[in-house]
Design a protein around this motif. Structure first.
Motif, PDB file in Angstrom:
ATOM      1  N   UNK A 177     -10.210  -1.541   8.217  1.00  0.00           N
ATOM      2  CA  UNK A 177      -9.628  -1.728   9.553  1.00  0.00           C
ATOM      3  C   UNK A 177      -8.645  -2.893   9.574  1.00  0.00           C
ATOM      4  N   UNK A 178      -8.955  -3.976   8.888  1.00  0.00           N
ATOM      5  CA  UNK A 178      -8.029  -5.118   8.839  1.00  0.00           C
ATOM      6  C   UNK A 178      -6.716  -4.731   8.153  1.00  0.00           C
ATOM      7  N   UNK A 179      -6.808  -3.893   7.130  1.00  0.00           N
ATOM      8  CA  UNK A 179      -5.593  -3.436   6.455  1.00  0.00           C
ATOM      9  C   UNK A 179      -4.754  -2.570   7.388  1.00  0.00           C
ATOM     10  N   UNK A 180      -5.397  -1.672   8.135  1.00  0.00           N
ATOM     11  CA  UNK A 180      -4.670  -0.822   9.077  1.00  0.00           C
ATOM     12  C   UNK A 180      -4.028  -1.656  10.191  1.00  0.00           C
ATOM     13  N   UNK A 181      -4.752  -2.659  10.692  1.00  0.00           N
ATOM     14  CA  UNK A 181      -4.232  -3.508  11.758  1.00  0.00           C
ATOM     15  C   UNK A 181      -3.007  -4.292  11.278  1.00  0.00           C
ATOM     16  N   UNK A 182      -3.082  -4.801  10.043  1.00  0.00           N
ATOM     17  CA  UNK A 182      -1.930  -5.545   9.508  1.00  0.00           C
ATOM     18  C   UNK A 182      -0.710  -4.642   9.362  1.00  0.00           C
ATOM     19  N   UNK A 183      -0.927  -3.396   8.930  1.00  0.00           N
ATOM     20  CA  UNK A 183       0.190  -2.456   8.797  1.00  0.00           C
ATOM     21  C   UNK A 183       0.809  -2.117  10.166  1.00  0.00           C
ATOM     22  N   UNK A 233     -15.736  -0.905   5.634  1.00  0.00           N
ATOM     23  CA  UNK A 233     -15.070  -0.406   6.857  1.00  0.00           C
ATOM     24  C   UNK A 233     -14.253  -1.506   7.512  1.00  0.00           C
ATOM     25  N   UNK A 234     -14.786  -2.727   7.550  1.00  0.00           N
ATOM     26  CA  UNK A 234     -14.088  -3.849   8.165  1.00  0.00           C
ATOM     27  C   UNK A 234     -12.806  -4.174   7.410  1.00  0.00           C
ATOM     28  N   UNK A 235     -12.904  -4.133   6.076  1.00  0.00           N
ATOM     29  CA  UNK A 235     -11.703  -4.398   5.270  1.00  0.00           C
ATOM     30  C   UNK A 235     -10.633  -3.345   5.499  1.00  0.00           C
TER      31      UNK A 235
END
Length: 422
Positions: free
Chosen positions: A211-217, A207-209
Motif C-alpha cells: 500500500x505504501x508503494x501504491x500511495x507513493x506512485x 500488505x502495508x508495504x
C-alpha cells in the motif's frame, strides 16, 4: 410582465425621474423660454445650458381644503365716510400704491417666477425637438462601410497581449481537477487502509508495504500534473464588424462685397452655427467648407470667411461654380450627404442672376440633400431673389427665407427645417 428599474446614479441634490417629469409637465413654458433665450444670446453659446423662468401662476397645483359649510352669521361694518358716486383718492405710499413692502414692477404687473436650469442636452433637445432634415431618409447612411473591432469570445491561440488570465486559470483548474480527481480518491482510500493496518495489533507487513508503494506512485502521478499547460491558455478574440457610417458636408456660401457689413455677417454666422449643430445631431461626421465671394469666389478658413472685407461688386455665380468644382473633386454625392446654406444681402449683377438659377437647377440641386438661401436685408427683394423663387415649384430640397434682424434668425431656421406632414 417585465419591470425595468432605473438604478442609475443621480447627481448631487438631483432626481432624474422628477426632473424629466417636471420637463414633460411644463414643456410648453420651458420651450417658450428657450425660444426667447435664443434670440437674446449669441448662438456661439448654444452648447451651454440655460436658466429658464416660469411664472409662478403656471406651476400652481390644485389642492383640497376645508370649505365654509353650514350656517354662518356675519356682521358687516357700515360706511360713514363715502356715499354712492364719490371718487376715492389714490392711497399714499410706495411706487405701486400698495401698503406692502417692496417696489412694484415697471408695467404694474408683478409676479413671482420659478427659475429652472436645464442642461446642454436638454436645451438642444428642446431647441431642435420638432425640426427635421428634409430628405434625410434618402441618404442617411452612405455607401462607405467602416469596420469596428468588437469582442468575439475567446480562442486557444493568440498573441500574449490578448491573453485572458482569469479564463486561463479557470481552464487550468478544470483540467487539474479532471486529471487528478480519480487518483486523489484512490489515494485517500489507500491512506485510510494504511492507517487501519498501522493501528492494528498485528499489522500485515507485506500488505502495508504494498500500500505504501501504491500511495507513493499515486502522489508522484498527481504531482506530475502541471499547474498550467499551453492547452489551458485562452486569448481574447476580436472580430471586425461592419458599421455603415453617416457623413455630411455643409457648404457655407456668403457674399463679402462692400455691401455686406459686419453686422450682416454676424447674423449669417449665427445661422450657420445653428445649421452645423443641427446637422451634428443627425450625422456622425460633418465637414464644413467655407466659400466667400464678391466678383470672384475663394475657399477660405472660418476666420477669413466671417471677418475679411472686400470692396467692389457681387457675382454670385462664381461661388456656385466653385462649389460645383469642390463637390466633383472631394465630395462624391453617392457617398456624402451634401447640405448648403447661402447668405447674401440680395445684391448681384442683374445679368448674373439667371445664370445662378441655371447652375442651381442643372448642377447643385440634383446633388444636395437641402439648399437654403437666406437674404439678410431690409430692402425690397432684387433680381437674385426673383430668380430663386422660380425654382421653388420644381425642387423640394430648395428653400429661401428673408432675415431682417437678429431675432428673426431662429424663427427662420425653424421655418426652413420644420417637420413636414406625412
Amino acid at each position: 410582465m417585465a419591470h425595468f428599474i432605473d438604478r442609475r446614479l443621480n447627481g448631487k441634490n438631483k432626481s432624474a425621474v422628477n426632473r424629466q417629469r417636471f420637463i414633460r409637465r411644463y414643456k410648453q413654458q420651458i420651450k417658450q423660454a428657450v425660444s426667447d433665450a435664443i434670440s437674446k444670446r449669441s448662438v456661439t453659446d448654444i452648447d451651454k445650458g440655460e436658466s429658464v423662468s416660469i411664472p409662478g401662476r403656471d406651476i400652481t397645483e390644485p389642492f383640497f381644503h376645508q370649505g365654509s359649510g353650514g350656517h354662518r352669521e356675519r356682521v358687516h361694518p357700515g360706511n360713514d365716510q363715502f356715499s354712492e358716486g364719490d371718487r376715492i383718492k389714490r392711497p399714499l405710499g410706495g411706487q405701486g400704491g400698495g401698503s406692502g413692502q417692496g417696489d412694484a414692477s415697471a408695467d404694474g404687473e408683478g409676479e413671482d417666477e420659478f427659475v429652472f436650469s436645464i442642461s446642454k442636452d436638454e436645451y438642444l433637445d428642446l431647441l431642435f425637438e420638432d425640426l427635421e432634415l428634409p430628405n434625410l431618409r434618402k441618404n442617411q447612411l452612405d455607401k462607405l462601410v467602416q469596420y469596428k473591432n468588437v469582442r468575439a469570445g475567446y480562442r486557444s491561440e493568440g498573441v500574449p497581449s490578448n491573453i485572458d488570465i482569469v479564463r486561463s486559470l479557470q481552464g487550468s483548474l478544470a483540467r487539474r481537477v479532471a486529471m487528478t480527481a480519480g487518483k486523489k480518491k484512490q489515494l485517500h482510500e489507500i491512506e485510510q487502509e494504511i492507517a487501519e493496518l498501522e493501528a492494528s495489533a498485528l499489522p500485515d507487513m507485506p500488505r502495508l508495504q504494498l500500500l505504501n508503494t501504491q500511495a507513493a506512485e499515486l502522489r508522484r502521478r498527481i504531482d506530475a500534473v502541471p499547474f498550467i499547460d499551453s492547452f489551458d491558455l485562452r486569448f481574447r478574440n476580436f472580430a471586425k464588424r461592419p458599421e455603415p457610417t453617416s457623413k455630411a458636408v455643409m457648404f457655407c456660401l456668403m457674399d463679402v462685397s462692400g455691401s455686406m457689413d459686419q453686422a450682416t455677417k454676424d447674423m449669417a454666422k449665427r445661422f450657420y452655427i445653428l445649421l452645423y449643430m443641427f446637422l451634428s445631431r443627425s450625422y456622425k461626421n460633418v465637414e464644413v467648407v467655407y466659400i466667400r465671394h464678391h466678383t470672384q469666389a475663394k475657399e477660405v478658413d472660418e476666420h477669413e470667411f466671417f471677418y475679411s472685407q472686400e470692396t467692389g461688386g457681387t457675382i454670385v455665380s462664381s461661388a456656385l461654380k466653385l462649389m460645383a468644382e469642390v463637390v466633383k473633386e472631394r465630395y462624391d454625392p453617392t457617398e456624402w450627404n451634401i447640405y448648403a446654406a447661402q447668405a447674401s444681402d440680395g445684391d448681384n449683377w442683374a445679368d448674373d442672376s439667371p445664370q445662378c438659377s441655371q447652375l442651381l437647377a442643372e448642377q447643385l440641386l440634383p446633388w444636395v440633400r437641402y439648399y437654403a438661401y437666406i437674404e439678410i436685408t431690409q430692402r425690397p427683394h432684387q433680381s437674385l431673389w426673383v430668380e430663386y423663387e422660380k425654382l421653388l415649384s420644381s425642387f423640394d430640397n430648395f428653400a429661401i427665407q428673408p432675415i431682417r434682424q437678429v431675432s428673426d434668425i431662429y424663427p427662420v431656421f425653424r421655418q426652413l427645417f420644420k417637420k413636414q406632414a406625412a
